[in-house]
Design an enzyme around this catalytic site. Structure first.
Site, PDB file in Angstrom:
ATOM      1  N   GLY A  72       0.793  -1.223   0.000  1.00 47.87           N
ATOM      2  CA  GLY A  72       0.000   0.000   0.000  1.00 47.87           C
ATOM      3  C   GLY A  72       0.824   1.271   0.000  1.00 47.87           C
ATOM      4  O   GLY A  72       0.468   2.255  -0.655  1.00 47.87           O
ATOM      5  N   THR A  73       1.920   1.279   0.724  1.00 49.76           N
ATOM      6  CA  THR A  73       2.743   2.491   0.803  1.00 49.76           C
ATOM      7  C   THR A  73       3.317   2.842  -0.559  1.00 49.76           C
ATOM      8  O   THR A  73       3.287   4.010  -0.980  1.00 49.76           O
ATOM      9  CB  THR A  73       3.863   2.314   1.834  1.00 49.76           C
ATOM     10  OG1 THR A  73       3.287   2.265   3.148  1.00 49.76           O
ATOM     11  CG2 THR A  73       4.858   3.465   1.782  1.00 49.76           C
ATOM     12  N   ASN A 152      -7.823   3.918   8.586  1.00 49.51           N
ATOM     13  CA  ASN A 152      -7.124   2.783   9.178  1.00 49.51           C
ATOM     14  C   ASN A 152      -7.200   2.766  10.698  1.00 49.51           C
ATOM     15  O   ASN A 152      -7.016   1.713  11.318  1.00 49.51           O
ATOM     16  CB  ASN A 152      -5.660   2.769   8.738  1.00 49.51           C
ATOM     17  CG  ASN A 152      -4.965   4.093   8.957  1.00 49.51           C
ATOM     18  OD1 ASN A 152      -5.440   5.123   8.492  1.00 49.51           O
ATOM     19  ND2 ASN A 152      -3.847   4.087   9.650  1.00 49.51           N
ATOM     20  N   GLN A 180      -7.395  -0.343   3.634  1.00 48.08           N
ATOM     21  CA  GLN A 180      -8.218  -0.941   4.695  1.00 48.08           C
ATOM     22  C   GLN A 180      -9.561  -1.458   4.187  1.00 48.08           C
ATOM     23  O   GLN A 180     -10.210  -2.254   4.863  1.00 48.08           O
ATOM     24  CB  GLN A 180      -8.470   0.080   5.803  1.00 48.08           C
ATOM     25  CG  GLN A 180      -7.250   0.426   6.625  1.00 48.08           C
ATOM     26  CD  GLN A 180      -6.778  -0.728   7.499  1.00 48.08           C
ATOM     27  OE1 GLN A 180      -7.560  -1.578   7.911  1.00 48.08           O
ATOM     28  NE2 GLN A 180      -5.485  -0.757   7.791  1.00 48.08           N
ATOM     29  N   SER A 200      -3.383  -3.486  -0.490  1.00 46.42           N
ATOM     30  CA  SER A 200      -2.261  -4.249   0.061  1.00 46.42           C
ATOM     31  C   SER A 200      -2.744  -5.626   0.498  1.00 46.42           C
ATOM     32  O   SER A 200      -3.728  -5.743   1.237  1.00 46.42           O
ATOM     33  CB  SER A 200      -1.647  -3.499   1.246  1.00 46.42           C
ATOM     34  OG  SER A 200      -0.518  -4.175   1.750  1.00 46.42           O
ATOM     35  N   HIS A 202      -1.735  -8.012   2.590  1.00 45.42           N
ATOM     36  CA  HIS A 202      -1.743  -8.536   3.958  1.00 45.42           C
ATOM     37  C   HIS A 202      -2.897  -8.013   4.794  1.00 45.42           C
ATOM     38  O   HIS A 202      -3.095  -8.460   5.927  1.00 45.42           O
ATOM     39  CB  HIS A 202      -0.402  -8.270   4.651  1.00 45.42           C
ATOM     40  CG  HIS A 202      -0.188  -6.858   5.097  1.00 45.42           C
ATOM     41  ND1 HIS A 202      -0.272  -6.479   6.418  1.00 45.42           N
ATOM     42  CD2 HIS A 202       0.134  -5.743   4.412  1.00 45.42           C
ATOM     43  CE1 HIS A 202      -0.009  -5.188   6.527  1.00 45.42           C
ATOM     44  NE2 HIS A 202       0.240  -4.721   5.320  1.00 45.42           N
ATOM     45  N   THR A 238      12.197  -7.516 -10.983  1.00 43.33           N
ATOM     46  CA  THR A 238      11.706  -8.881 -11.087  1.00 43.33           C
ATOM     47  C   THR A 238      10.474  -9.075 -10.207  1.00 43.33           C
ATOM     48  O   THR A 238      10.482  -8.725  -9.032  1.00 43.33           O
ATOM     49  CB  THR A 238      12.801  -9.876 -10.666  1.00 43.33           C
ATOM     50  OG1 THR A 238      13.946  -9.683 -11.501  1.00 43.33           O
ATOM     51  CG2 THR A 238      12.316 -11.314 -10.781  1.00 43.33           C
ATOM     52  N   CYS A 326       1.838   1.582  11.643  1.00 42.19           N
ATOM     53  CA  CYS A 326       2.972   2.341  11.115  1.00 42.19           C
ATOM     54  C   CYS A 326       3.449   3.409  12.090  1.00 42.19           C
ATOM     55  O   CYS A 326       4.535   3.981  11.914  1.00 42.19           O
ATOM     56  CB  CYS A 326       2.582   2.995   9.791  1.00 42.19           C
ATOM     57  SG  CYS A 326       2.095   1.803   8.532  1.00 42.19           S
TER      58      CYS A 326
END
Length: 382
Positions: A72-73, A152, A180, A200, A202, A238, A326
């Site tokens: 996400g960042t 978030n 989120q 994101s 995760h 890659t 974060c």
């Protein structure tokens, strides 16, 4: 410490067994570089494109509009900085709000140092941005509006459809940080008028270190990482094949029976909120009561330090947080809680409890009992 209760799913979710199983062949048996032309490379390339198609389908987007990133960042940085650079000839003004994730806020601060102008809109006491204030902030040189889909920390869902319509009517690009929200609530780019969207893996039971950026066809955005020709020449390096495969599987699973899971989470979330208010005095709920992410709760308890409560909860095997993962380690009150105008006697006592589809009612009961007991202890000792 016998029990282990995980209530910090906004920080990260547990990767599902099915996602792990989907990824495993691409660590050893199908280990090829997707940029090579022989069988191993072709297998990897095909797996990447299948994941791209799966994710595009969940958004009702085109596969060519999905670009894989490290999370996400990176997606937020690429969207904000990329659009600012690509459209500099049309203007240098951006609009955002003061409770965005730091990936957006710090990207905007970086652009300000380069001479761009950024308007940081306030939110109301529930954490909602006013669409009318977005309209009023638009200037002749505005090139981008970036407003998160769901916060978030406090879980408030923003009026994305209304804001997107305003941006579209003014021919201004609109980005939403949906880290989120994606995988938690239905999002269709046919319905929501967004030009760019960040996600994101995760956050929806996929692996860490992989995400994507949706870029609407026709939106000009430069390469964020220079190098080879991967991701249609826009994101060199890659490819993380196992991670991309895992994210595709996680996206597929998250959108399967989503309505049933959302209904279950909302019922459990509301049960948690009602139980806290029923059993613990002098408490406030942060964020909007109903227009919030299904599994998010965020409370302020008067007269205590949230950090102390979290330590006591962890000693009992309960994982929660004070807000964004974060920002862990910061001692000051969260900037999101401050932006909501929370009273000084309540603001330091903030904790966030975020559920998943795996969370049980028994876990909620045990957690609230522990919170009740430890809040009383801290108030007595304070």
């Amino acid at each position: 410490m016998n029990q282990q209760i995980y209530l910090d799913n906004a920080a990260t979710t547990q990767m599902s067994d099915a996602v792990k199983a989907a990824m495993e062949p691409y660590f050893r048996e199908k280990f090829g570089n997707a940029s090579t032309g022989y069988r191993y490379g072709e297998e990897a390339k095909q797996a990447i494109e299948e994941a791209r198609e799966l994710i595009a389908e969940t958004l009702e987007a085109k596969p060519s509009e999905i670009f894989f990133t490290s999370g996400g960042t990176e997606s937020d940085n690429w969207a904000v900085k990329g659009i600012a650079g690509a459209y500099r000839n049309l203007g240098s003004h951006l609009i955002t709000c003061n409770i965005e994730h730091h990936a957006v806020l710090n990207s905007c601060a970086y652009l300000e140092r380069l001479g761009y102008r950024v308007t940081y809109l306030p939110v109301d006491g529930f954490g909602r941005v006013s669409p009318e204030e977005v309209r009023q902030a638009i200037a002749p040189d505005t090139i981008l509006v970036t407003i998160m889909f769901g916060n978030n920390e406090v879980g408030t869902i923003e009026p994305i459809w209304q804001i997107g319509k305003i941006a579209k009517s003014e021919q201004i690009l609109f980005h939403t940080d949906a880290v989120q929200a994606y995988g938690q609530v239905p999002i269709s780019v046919r319905y929501y008028p967004v030009d760019l969207l960040s996600a994101s893996a995760h956050k929806f039971h996929g692996p860490k270190g992989v995400g994507f950026l949706y870029v609407k066809e026709g939106v000009a955005i430069p390469s964020f990482i220079n190098g080879g020709s991967q991701e249609s020449g826009l994101r060199a390096g890659t490819e993380n094949v196992p991670g991309i495969v895992g994210m595709g599987k996680a996206a597929e699973l998250a959108h399967k029976n989503m309505r049933t899971r959302i209904n279950r989470e909302i019922k459990l979330r509301n049960y948690l909120i009602e139980k806290v208010f029923r059993e613990i005095p002098r408490v406030k709920l942060n964020g909007h009561r109903t227009m919030r992410l299904p599994g998010n709760t965020n409370f302020c308890f008067e007269g205590i330090e949230g950090a102390s409560l979290l330590i006591l909860l962890e000693e009992e095997g309960i994982c929660a947080s004070g807000g964004s993962a974060c920002n862990t380690g910061e001692s000051r009150t969260s900037y999101v809680i401050e932006a909501l105008g929370t009273e000084e006697s309540y603001a330091p006592g903030t904790i966030r409890l975020t559920l998943s589809g795996e969370t049980t009612r028994q876990e909620v009961d045990l957690a609230v009992d522990a919170i009740k007991r430890n809040v009383a202890l801290l108030r007595e000792s304070g």
